[in-house]
Design a protein around this motif. Structure first.
Motif, short mmCIF file in Angstrom:
data_model
loop_
_atom_site.label_atom_id
_atom_site.label_comp_id
_atom_site.label_asym_id
_atom_site.label_seq_id
_atom_site.Cartn_x
_atom_site.Cartn_y
_atom_site.Cartn_z
N PRO A 154 0.84 -1.20 0.00
CA PRO A 154 0.00 0.00 0.00
C PRO A 154 0.87 1.25 0.00
O PRO A 154 1.94 1.27 0.61
CB PRO A 154 -0.79 -0.13 1.30
N PHE A 155 0.42 2.28 -0.69
CA PHE A 155 1.17 3.53 -0.69
C PHE A 155 0.22 4.71 -0.72
O PHE A 155 -0.95 4.59 -1.09
CB PHE A 155 2.16 3.60 -1.86
N HIS A 170 5.11 4.61 11.69
CA HIS A 170 6.40 4.91 11.07
C HIS A 170 6.14 5.22 9.60
O HIS A 170 5.85 4.32 8.80
CB HIS A 170 7.36 3.73 11.20
N LEU A 171 6.22 6.49 9.24
CA LEU A 171 5.95 6.95 7.89
C LEU A 171 7.24 6.98 7.09
O LEU A 171 8.19 7.71 7.43
CB LEU A 171 5.32 8.35 7.92
N SER A 257 5.11 1.58 8.65
CA SER A 257 3.68 1.30 8.63
C SER A 257 3.01 1.88 7.40
O SER A 257 2.00 1.35 6.91
CB SER A 257 3.01 1.86 9.89
N HIS A 258 3.54 2.99 6.88
CA HIS A 258 2.95 3.67 5.72
C HIS A 258 4.06 4.18 4.81
O HIS A 258 5.16 4.50 5.28
CB HIS A 258 2.08 4.86 6.16
N LEU A 259 3.73 4.30 3.52
CA LEU A 259 4.68 4.80 2.53
C LEU A 259 4.03 5.96 1.79
O LEU A 259 2.95 5.83 1.23
CB LEU A 259 5.05 3.70 1.54
N LEU A 260 4.70 7.11 1.77
CA LEU A 260 4.24 8.29 1.03
C LEU A 260 5.17 8.52 -0.15
O LEU A 260 6.38 8.64 0.01
CB LEU A 260 4.24 9.52 1.94
N LEU A 261 4.59 8.60 -1.34
CA LEU A 261 5.36 8.91 -2.55
C LEU A 261 5.36 10.42 -2.75
O LEU A 261 4.30 11.02 -2.91
CB LEU A 261 4.75 8.22 -3.76
N ALA A 262 6.55 11.01 -2.74
CA ALA A 262 6.68 12.47 -2.91
C ALA A 262 7.89 12.76 -3.79
O ALA A 262 8.77 13.54 -3.42
CB ALA A 262 6.81 13.14 -1.55
N VAL A 263 7.92 12.13 -4.96
CA VAL A 263 9.08 12.24 -5.83
C VAL A 263 8.89 13.22 -6.97
O VAL A 263 9.76 13.35 -7.83
CB VAL A 263 9.46 10.85 -6.41
N GLY A 264 7.77 13.92 -6.99
CA GLY A 264 7.58 14.92 -8.03
C GLY A 264 6.16 14.91 -8.58
O GLY A 264 5.30 14.16 -8.11
N ARG A 265 5.95 15.75 -9.58
CA ARG A 265 4.63 15.92 -10.19
C ARG A 265 4.74 15.70 -11.70
O ARG A 265 5.80 15.93 -12.30
CB ARG A 265 4.10 17.34 -9.94
N ALA A 266 3.65 15.26 -12.30
CA ALA A 266 3.59 15.07 -13.75
C ALA A 266 2.31 15.69 -14.27
O ALA A 266 1.27 15.63 -13.62
CB ALA A 266 3.63 13.58 -14.09
N PRO A 267 2.35 16.31 -15.46
CA PRO A 267 1.15 16.96 -16.01
C PRO A 267 0.06 15.93 -16.30
O PRO A 267 0.34 14.81 -16.74
CB PRO A 267 1.66 17.63 -17.29
N ARG A 268 -1.19 16.35 -16.09
CA ARG A 268 -2.34 15.47 -16.36
C ARG A 268 -2.73 15.60 -17.84
O ARG A 268 -3.59 16.39 -18.21
CB ARG A 268 -3.52 15.87 -15.47
N LEU A 269 -2.10 14.81 -18.68
CA LEU A 269 -2.33 14.88 -20.12
C LEU A 269 -3.25 13.77 -20.62
O LEU A 269 -3.92 13.94 -21.65
CB LEU A 269 -0.99 14.78 -20.86
#
Length: 479
Positions: A154-155, A170-171, A257-269
């Motif tokens: 899960p992420f 634990h994040l 316990s949890h994983l947050l993805l914060a590696v950047g943004r991509a345009p919604r194309l």
């Protein structure tokens, strides 16, 4: 005759601004939104993150009140009440961005997915809408990288983080940019264990290293653990409360316990049907000229995170969306020649505590841009009376200027640094010399004095030069 003068795709910060201005000028405007009005900023980004940070900051202030002689017990964090505060902040602002409000302005709000079917036509909710001009303001989304094992664990992204019904034990945060650092400190203050994993050699890699080091030190003091220059090999399912295991290059295994993805943004194309309208786009967004007009379809413009202006590139900030709306009004509606995006005075802020605000160029960026002869002016908060009085004397104001005193950039590491950034944006945008800042009369005592003192030091060698001393020696003889 087209159905609309302006058709806007996306009701985030950029789209809402364009729709309001266009309708106010008497144009027939359609605003098409498939999700929540207000977009990312209101629902998943700026507002909820700053509301969470506010709650976390209250807990942190209680813990460090002892520096002022105030002894308080360890704060009790009511996670449900914190979530209610975050939700309440969104709910209070939401009416300003609501479909009802914009319909009241005369905008036709279409709550559906938009897709181009021709160079001058959009399909939305089973309707075919023709337009004179279209504005794409579909924004961006969190990048979900291709990591071995990600599909088996899960992420979270910014779109799901604020819905957590339980406080993370634990994040694990993948990414040490602004979002990753802000959420790391917020959750650490709220009693969570936090580990930040960053592939680059250091966190906040885009920021001035001297100032970024101060942010890192502050978060480390708050208990945040860092793995910098760390290659994530794979993710594995954990056991019990530790549902995610990150396996790093070198063999280290970190369970969380949890994983947050914060590696950047991509345009919604995806799904916009850009090919049917002849709209060129790339991985960074819709290709536009510097005035935000599509390079391939003169009827179409792009604003906000999804725009990729030639020679300038995209910027994923809410305040850029407002700037883009202003450019659009001048270029698209009033047809003013020479209108273009200019990021020379663009501010950005990492809302940790202390905050890191940057306006214009960092020292490294200035040198890369060809400014080989620079004047770097610093003033530490340890020499600022207000910072000393409040027991918060860690921080720095750093000015990057030409030998002639023109400000190219300003970096501020301080509490509420973002509130001080506007002054430097005005100076850079209006090309004001450092003498304008040095001669300002600022209220005492304030943190803003740090910049004034740094600017004053620029002129100190001239003021105290042998020539000046000789001149004063002559002038003192006058009656």
């Amino acid at each position: 005759m087209p159905d609309f003068d302006v058709a806007v795709i996306g009701a985030g910060a950029a789209g809402l601004s364009v729709a309001a201005i266009g309708s106010g000028l008497g144009l027939r405007v359609a605003l098409i939104e498939r999700g929540r009005m207000g977009g990312d900023c209101l629902n998943y980004g700026c507002v909820p993150s700053k509301a969470l940070l506010a709650a976390a900051h209250a807990a942190a202030e209680a813990r460090r009140a002892g520096r002022l002689g105030i002894r308080l017990p360890e704060p009790e964090v009511d996670w449900a009440a914190v979530r209610a505060h975050v939700r309440g902040a969104i709910d209070r602002i939401a009416p300003n961005d609501s479909a009802a409000r914009y319909r009241g302005m005369g905008v036709e709000v279409v709550e559906a997915t938009a897709r181009f079917t021709a160079p001058d036509e959009i399909e939305a909710g089973g309707r075919r809408l023709t337009f004179r001009r279209a504005v794409i303001a579909a924004g961006s989304a969190a990048v979900v990288p291709e990591i071995p094992g990600l599909g088996a664990v899960p992420f979270l992204t910014n779109e799901t983080l604020f819905d957590l019904e339980e406080r993370p034990a634990h994040l694990l945060i993948l990414g040490g940019g602004p979002i990753g650092l802000e959420m790391a400190q917020a959750h650490a203050w709220l009693g969570c264990r936090v580990t930040v994993i960053e592939a680059a050699p250091r966190v906040a890699v885009r920021e001035d290293e001297e100032l970024a080091d101060g942010v890192r030190a502050a978060l480390a003091a708050d208990g945040v653990a860092f793995r910098e220059g760390a290659k994530l090999l794979r993710l594995e399912p954990g056991t019990g409360a530790d549902r995610v295991v990150a396996v790093l290059d070198g063999g280290e295994r970190i369970a969380g316990s949890h994983l947050l993805l914060a590696v950047g943004r991509a345009p919604r194309l995806e799904g916009l049907g850009l090919e049917a309208a002849g709209i060129e786009a790339g991985p960074r967004g819709i290709r536009t000229r510097p005035d935000l007009r599509s390079v391939s379809n003169r009827r179409v413009w792009a604003v906000g995170d999804i725009a990729d202006p030639e020679g300038i590139g995209p910027r994923a900030f809410t305040h850029v969306a407002g700037q883009h709306a202003g450019v659009l009004v001048r270029a698209m509606l009033f047809r003013l020649p020479g209108t273009r995006v200019d990021y020379a005075a663009l501010p950005r802020v990492t809302y940790t505590d202390p905050e890191l605000a940057q306006v214009g160029l960092t020292e490294e960026e200035a040198r890369a841009a060809g400014h080989t002869d620079l004047r770097i002016q610093r003033w530490p908060l340890s020499e600022n009376d207000r910072a000393i009085a409040e027991g918060r004397a860690e921080g720095l104001v750093k000015l990057v200027a030409t030998p002639g005193g023109r400000l190219l950039g300003a970096g501020i590491l301080a509490p509420r640094a973002g509130d001080m950034a506007g002054l430097y944006g005005l100076m850079i945008g209006r090309r004001l010399p450092l003498s304008a800042l040095a001669s300002m009369v600022l209220p005492y005592p304030t943190l803003s004095e740090g910049g004034k003192r740094a600017a004053g030091d620029f002129y100190a060698p001239r003021l105290l030069s042998p020539f000046t001393k000789r001149l004063i020696g002559l002038l003192k003889r006058l009656p």
